[in-house]
Design an enzyme around this catalytic site. Structure first.
Site, mmCIF file in Angstrom:
data_model
loop_
_atom_site.group_PDB
_atom_site.id
_atom_site.type_symbol
_atom_site.label_atom_id
_atom_site.label_comp_id
_atom_site.label_asym_id
_atom_site.label_seq_id
_atom_site.Cartn_x
_atom_site.Cartn_y
_atom_site.Cartn_z
ATOM 1 C CB THR A 1 -10.940 -44.058 -55.106
ATOM 2 O OG1 THR A 1 -10.883 -43.848 -56.519
ATOM 3 C CG2 THR A 1 -10.143 -42.994 -54.391
ATOM 4 C CB SER B 1 -17.572 -47.141 -54.253
ATOM 5 O OG SER B 1 -18.747 -46.405 -54.159
ATOM 6 N NE ARG B 2 -13.889 -51.595 -48.696
ATOM 7 C CZ ARG B 2 -12.684 -51.283 -48.224
ATOM 8 N NH1 ARG B 2 -11.644 -51.238 -49.030
ATOM 9 N NH2 ARG B 2 -12.509 -51.026 -46.944
ATOM 10 C CG ASP C 1 -22.212 -48.956 -61.384
ATOM 11 O OD1 ASP C 1 -23.091 -49.031 -60.503
ATOM 12 O OD2 ASP C 1 -21.340 -48.067 -61.400
ATOM 13 C CE LYS D 1 -18.717 -48.744 -63.810
ATOM 14 N NZ LYS D 1 -18.838 -48.196 -62.471
ATOM 15 N N GLY E 1 -15.232 -47.669 -64.375
ATOM 16 C CA GLY E 1 -15.320 -48.454 -65.609
ATOM 17 C C GLY E 1 -14.051 -48.494 -66.425
#
Ligand SMILES: O=P(O)(O)OC[C@H]1O[C@H](OP(=O)(O)O)[C@H](O)[C@@H]1O
Ligand SMILES: Nc1ccnc(=O)[nH]1
EC number: 2.4.2.57
Length: 505
Positions: A204, A195-196, A257, A289, A169
């Site tokens: 990352t 995750s992408r 998300d 987020k 975020g």
């Protein structure tokens, strides 16, 4: 009806039927069929798309996404039947109406999602329903466990197995590229799966991919971690919680998300790789987020509670996310910024301090450092060059170039400097606007795309001096990113004229 199999190289799960065959089978666009490969008797389900020309009568064309489950070969004989709607659709509707998922219902949804039985619109409906109506802790635990069960698990004989994760975020959050080698260089195991990008311009896994391959099987992750002490791999690569990656794929275009999915997404990856000690970064602030500290604490407690239920010791770090971490956003720009700090060059305080703080918590949790000394010990690993050496080991074990340097990462040749419109201090930065500009410029797909922030809040700028530079690999992408920067004012200087509003008459 029996047809001959053809395969088309697209990933969306679908089966293309000629309209005459579709009519005979009794299905309409979007209906589901079961496909049985006669040779192996293997049966799967897929949504139908109807064509007059792309597939001739007598043939059924399945996408690669569907064929991965069917394991068929071009020319195979297959039997197609109209299928009933999967029961998981009724469960998704229950959540739309505010109901609560049972473990069995969660299992059915994850299984139907993983085996491509649910269509993209049904998966989106599932995520949206959970986003709006939420999941309680039981539902989150069910989801986490089912995500793990959807893939392979790793167990290490050596303990502790450490991990870190960020809820994401905040733009420019490349700290994993520093935290993992710091922890591994201190002699701890850290099989880091990421995750992408979900809501950002580069996750990352996207960043690490600029340094080395990131897609590995569970057993490869285990072996590499045992040899190098750590890895930084893509969680959705092969079979580590694959259902998680499907959810992320459908969240990305929505830039959302969903809270329950986020908790499960993070903790499923920890459980799947067998970690027992985990530090989780919760960036808070406008445009992230989590809006404020109070909400950050609530989320921290949820992550800790979920960790307890799963047997993972979790500590959370609520961090400042009101402006980017470091000054670069975008794959190559971020990788270069992270590596240059490991190389001992001076770099953004926000990046160094945050990385050593998070790594320090892990060192203290495992007893590698005494209470209150973790971040200094983490910083020492950078200053002594141990973290850099470890990062190069990690890059090498994943098949990248261990001689890589921070200066090896080209930026896009199309650039635009956004100047300050007036003298003054930078008072705030709009995270979401920066992310959007970087995505429009081509990040994370174009590794050279992104932006560099010349000024951050509190810094003084003179009229005409650069505020940010936008980089793109394609001219048209730069044009669109510049248009966006002109209308969204991503960096606010005090006294700046934001808008002129006049009468329409
Ligand atoms: O795109 P947004 O939503 O900002 O964040 C997603 C990123 O946050 C986490 O980072 P890490 O793996 O802890 O480094 C995820 O793995 C992913 O890379
Ligand atoms: N939803 C997620 C947020 C952050 N990291 C993840 O892996 N997943």
């Amino acid at each position: 009806m029996n047809l001959i199999l053809d395969i088309i190289d697209i990933s969306t799960p679908v089966i293309l039927l000629n309209d005459i065959d579709a009519r005979q089978i009794g299905v309409l666009e979007g209906d589901r069929v079961t496909i049985t490969r006669i040779k192996s008797k293997h049966t799967i389900a897929a949504p139908v798309s109807i064509t007059k020309t792309l597939t001739s009568q007598g043939t059924a064309t399945v996408s690669l996404g569907t064929n991965n489950a069917l394991d068929g070969e071009k020319g195979d004989e297959i039997e197609i039947r109209a299928a009933s709607r999967p029961s998981s659709i009724a469960f998704i509707r229950k959540k739309m109406d505010g109901g609560k998922f049972t473990r069995e219902e969660t299992a059915a949804i994850i299984s139907d999602m993983s085996s491509n039985v649910l269509s993209p619109s049904e998966i989106t409906a599932y995520i949206t329903a959970a986003y709006i109506n939420g999941l309680d802790m039981d539902e989150v635990e069910f989801l986490t466990r089912e995500m793990v069960a959807s893939g392979e698990q790793i167990t290490f004989s050596k303990k502790p197995v450490v991990d870190k994760h960020s809820i994401g975020g905040v733009p420019g959050n490349k700290i994993t590229l520093l935290v993992v080698p710091i922890i591994a260089s201190a002699g701890l195991l850290i099989p880091k799966t990421s995750s992408r990008a979900i809501t950002g311009a580069g996750g990352t896994a996207d960043l690490m991919e600029a340094l080395a391959p990131v897609a590995f099987s569970a057993s490869e992750i285990k072996t590499m971690t045992e040899k190098a002490g750590g890895v930084i791999v893509w969680g959705g690569s092969t079979n580590i919680a694959p259902a998680d990656d499907m959810i992320v794929t459908y969240e990305y275009p929505l830039k959302i998300d969903a809270r329950g999915q986020m908790l499960a997404s993070i903790m499923a990856k920890k459980l799947a790789v067998g970690s027992d000690t985990c530090v989780i970064d919760i960036p808070i602030g406008p445009g992230t987020k989590i809006p404020d500290e109070a909400e950050g604490r609530i989320l921290a407690n949820e992550l800790i509670t979920l960790g307890n239920r799963l047997g993972i010791r979790v500590e959370c770090a609520v961090t400042f996310g009101g402006s980017p971490i470091g000054r670069n956003i975008g794959v190559n720009l971020e990788v270069s910024e992270a590596l240059s700090i490991l190389e001992g060059k001076r770099g953004a305080n926000s990046l160094v301090q945050k990385s050593v703080a998070i790594a320090g918590i892990a060192l203290e949790m495992t007893g590698k450092s005494g209470s209150g000394t973790g971040s200094d010990a983490a910083y020492d690993q950078i200053k002594k060059g141990k973290a850099l050496k470890k990062m190069l080991d990690i890059i090498e074990i994943q098949g990248g170039d261990p001689k890589v340097k921070s200066t090896d990462f080209p930026v896009g040749e199309h650039t635009f400097v956004v100047p300050a419109a007036s003298d003054g201090y930078v008072v705030s930065i709009k995270n979401q606007a920066l992310i959007s500009i970087a995505r429009t410029a081509g990040s994370p797909v174009d590794h050279g795309a992104g932006l560099h922030l010349h000024k951050k809040p509190g810094e003084y700028v003179k009229r005409g001096e650069p505020l940010l530079t936008i980089y793109a690999e394609r001219g048209w992408r730069l044009t669109r990113a510049v248009e966006e920067a002109r209308t969204t004012y991503p960096v606010l200087v005090e006294g700046m004229l934001l808008e002129r509003i006049s009468s329409n008459r």
